[in-house]
Enzyme design. Structure first.
Site, PDB file in Angstrom:
ATOM      1  N   ASP A 167       0.831  -1.205   0.000  1.00 27.42           N
ATOM      2  CA  ASP A 167       0.000   0.000   0.000  1.00 27.42           C
ATOM      3  C   ASP A 167       0.866   1.255   0.000  1.00 27.42           C
ATOM      4  O   ASP A 167       2.078   1.189   0.240  1.00 27.42           O
ATOM      5  CB  ASP A 167      -0.956   0.001   1.211  1.00 27.42           C
ATOM      6  CG  ASP A 167      -0.264  -0.377   2.530  1.00 27.42           C
ATOM      7  OD1 ASP A 167       0.976  -0.358   2.583  1.00 27.42           O
ATOM      8  OD2 ASP A 167      -0.970  -0.683   3.498  1.00 27.42           O
TER       9      ASP A 167
ATOM     10  N   ASN B   5      -7.558  -2.535  14.089  1.00 28.21           N
ATOM     11  CA  ASN B   5      -8.945  -2.809  13.702  1.00 28.21           C
ATOM     12  C   ASN B   5      -9.042  -4.024  12.772  1.00 28.21           C
ATOM     13  O   ASN B   5     -10.075  -4.244  12.146  1.00 28.21           O
ATOM     14  CB  ASN B   5      -9.566  -1.577  13.028  1.00 28.21           C
ATOM     15  CG  ASN B   5      -8.861  -1.201  11.729  1.00 28.21           C
ATOM     16  OD1 ASN B   5      -7.891  -1.843  11.338  1.00 28.21           O
ATOM     17  ND2 ASN B   5      -9.344  -0.177  11.059  1.00 28.21           N
TER      18      ASN B   5
ATOM     19  N   HIS C 211      -7.218  -4.552  10.011  1.00 32.19           N
ATOM     20  CA  HIS C 211      -6.924  -4.347   8.593  1.00 32.19           C
ATOM     21  C   HIS C 211      -5.617  -5.020   8.194  1.00 32.19           C
ATOM     22  O   HIS C 211      -4.718  -5.225   9.020  1.00 32.19           O
ATOM     23  CB  HIS C 211      -6.962  -2.857   8.193  1.00 32.19           C
ATOM     24  CG  HIS C 211      -5.806  -2.015   8.632  1.00 32.19           C
ATOM     25  ND1 HIS C 211      -5.944  -0.677   8.940  1.00 32.19           N
ATOM     26  CD2 HIS C 211      -4.493  -2.278   8.795  1.00 32.19           C
ATOM     27  CE1 HIS C 211      -4.776  -0.173   9.265  1.00 32.19           C
ATOM     28  NE2 HIS C 211      -3.874  -1.134   9.188  1.00 32.19           N
TER      29      HIS C 211
ATOM     30  N   GLU D 202      -9.517  -1.762   5.004  1.00 29.61           N
ATOM     31  CA  GLU D 202     -10.189  -1.424   6.247  1.00 29.61           C
ATOM     32  C   GLU D 202     -11.424  -2.314   6.442  1.00 29.61           C
ATOM     33  O   GLU D 202     -11.907  -2.938   5.478  1.00 29.61           O
ATOM     34  CB  GLU D 202     -10.603   0.052   6.208  1.00 29.61           C
ATOM     35  CG  GLU D 202      -9.432   1.028   6.102  1.00 29.61           C
ATOM     36  CD  GLU D 202      -8.685   1.209   7.424  1.00 29.61           C
ATOM     37  OE1 GLU D 202      -8.554   0.248   8.197  1.00 29.61           O
ATOM     38  OE2 GLU D 202      -8.211   2.337   7.671  1.00 29.61           O
TER      39      GLU D 202
HETATM   40  C1  GLP Z   1      -0.445   0.495   8.550  1.00 29.19           C
HETATM   41  C2  GLP Z   1      -0.104  -0.365   7.327  1.00 29.19           C
HETATM   42  C3  GLP Z   1      -0.310  -1.850   7.592  1.00 29.19           C
HETATM   43  C4  GLP Z   1       0.343  -2.210   8.910  1.00 29.19           C
HETATM   44  C5  GLP Z   1      -0.301  -1.438  10.026  1.00 29.19           C
HETATM   45  C6  GLP Z   1       0.243  -1.786  11.402  1.00 29.19           C
HETATM   46  O1  GLP Z   1      -1.793   0.802   8.624  1.00 29.19           O
HETATM   47  N1  GLP Z   1      -0.853   0.000   6.174  1.00 29.19           N
HETATM   48  O2  GLP Z   1       0.223  -2.602   6.516  1.00 29.19           O
HETATM   49  O3  GLP Z   1       0.209  -3.601   9.126  1.00 29.19           O
HETATM   50  O4  GLP Z   1      -0.091  -0.049   9.780  1.00 29.19           O
HETATM   51  O5  GLP Z   1       1.357  -1.008  11.693  1.00 29.19           O
HETATM   52  P1  GLP Z   1       2.383  -1.329  12.856  1.00 29.19           P
HETATM   53  O6  GLP Z   1       3.180  -2.512  12.379  1.00 29.19           O
HETATM   54  O7  GLP Z   1       3.218  -0.104  12.976  1.00 29.19           O
HETATM   55  O8  GLP Z   1       1.584  -1.636  14.055  1.00 29.19           O
END
Ligand code: GLP
Length: 260
Positions: free
Chosen positions: A67, A136, A138, A143
């Site tokens: 993404d 959440n 995702h 989402e």
């Molecule tokens: C973002 C990314 C996800 C990732 C998530 C969790 O929203 N788009 O791909 O898994 O954050 O982030 P973290 O690993 O910092 O908790």
């Protein structure tokens, strides 16, 4: 679905990196699906170390990121292109022409997203997809309520995701509210999926993903439909799993039988 409760985040990163490096030995032109966020950083550190120590050659590796934010220039400190350079690309010999991100501009974004799907297919599909999970549920920026059949497309970020990521933006900065992301069906098409989750704030999402019903309300629950996915968890993220002791016993048996 395999669930491994690791002793530490380091152990989870060791397991994921080892599997990627072994796959790279077997297939020098490995196709990797890459994630951002704090969770995969340990894996990227280990891949960079393997390169530094002459144990890995990434010169033929192809990468596709999950993404990217819409509205941030590539060199913005919070763009995922900057993140990937900082944590991986600047430290290994992946060719810039082999690096791919979902499109974030252009007159016809939908057509460009369809083209991203074609580029993945032209490379023969993703061999190993690395994932984190949002609090959440995702995956990527799919989402809650994302279609389980979704492909790469534009998404509006939820309030929860915006709040989780607000810490990266200063008072004067405008936080992007839109992103393009691989879809859930895109992710499920990967041959192998490694999802890491650390910390207590992910425990509800992990339980819903592993033990809840398959539902677009928890996008990570779609991974139950994948034949070869492993959750690598620390104790805090595993804390709410009702079958926690069973997963531990399965792991003990795997180790006893010499399985991966
Ligand atoms: C973002 C990314 C996800 C990732 C998530 C969790 O929203 N788009 O791909 O898994 O954050 O982030 P973290 O690993 O910092 O908790």
């Amino acid at each position: 679905m395999r669930v491994i409760e690791c002793d530490s985040q380091d152990q989870a990163a060791d397991l994921a990196a080892r599997e990627i490096l072994q796959a790279l030995e077997r297939k020098p032109d490995l196709v990797l699906g890459l994630a951002t966020g704090s969770t995969p950083i340990g894996v990227y550190e280990r891949l960079a170390r393997a390169k530094r120590e002459g144990r890995a050659d990434f010169s033929r590796v192809r990468t596709f990121n999950l993404d990217e934010y819409v509205g941030l220039p590539a060199d913005h400190p919070q763009s995922y292109r900057t993140f990937m350079r900082t944590h991986l690309f600047d430290h290994v010999d992946i060719r810039p022409s082999n690096v791919h991100f979902p499109p974030v501009d252009g007159a016809d974004l939908a057509a460009a997203c369809a083209d991203y799907e074609r580029q993945i297919a032209d490379c023969g599909g993703i061999d190993i997809q690395i994932l984190g999970i949002g609090s959440n549920g995702h995956i990527g920026f799919n989402e809650p309520t994302s279609s389980l059949a979704s492909r790469t497309r534009l998404k509006t970020l939820t309030d929860k995701t915006l709040a989780d990521n607000a810490r990266f933006y200063g008072p004067g900065d405008e936080q992007p509210q839109l992103a393009t992301t691989m879809g859930i069906a895109t992710i499920l098409a990967a041959r192998r999926i490694l999802l890491q989750s650390f910390g207590q704030k992910k425990a509800h999402a992990v339980r819903a993903a592993v033990e809840g019903p398959v539902s677009s309300f928890c996008p990570a629950s779609a991974l139950q439909l994948h034949p070869d996915v492993t959750f690598l968890l620390d104790g805090d993220s595993a804390a709410l799993l009702t079958m926690r002791s069973y997963y531990r016993r399965v792991r003990e048996n795997e180790l006893r039988l010499g399985q991966r």
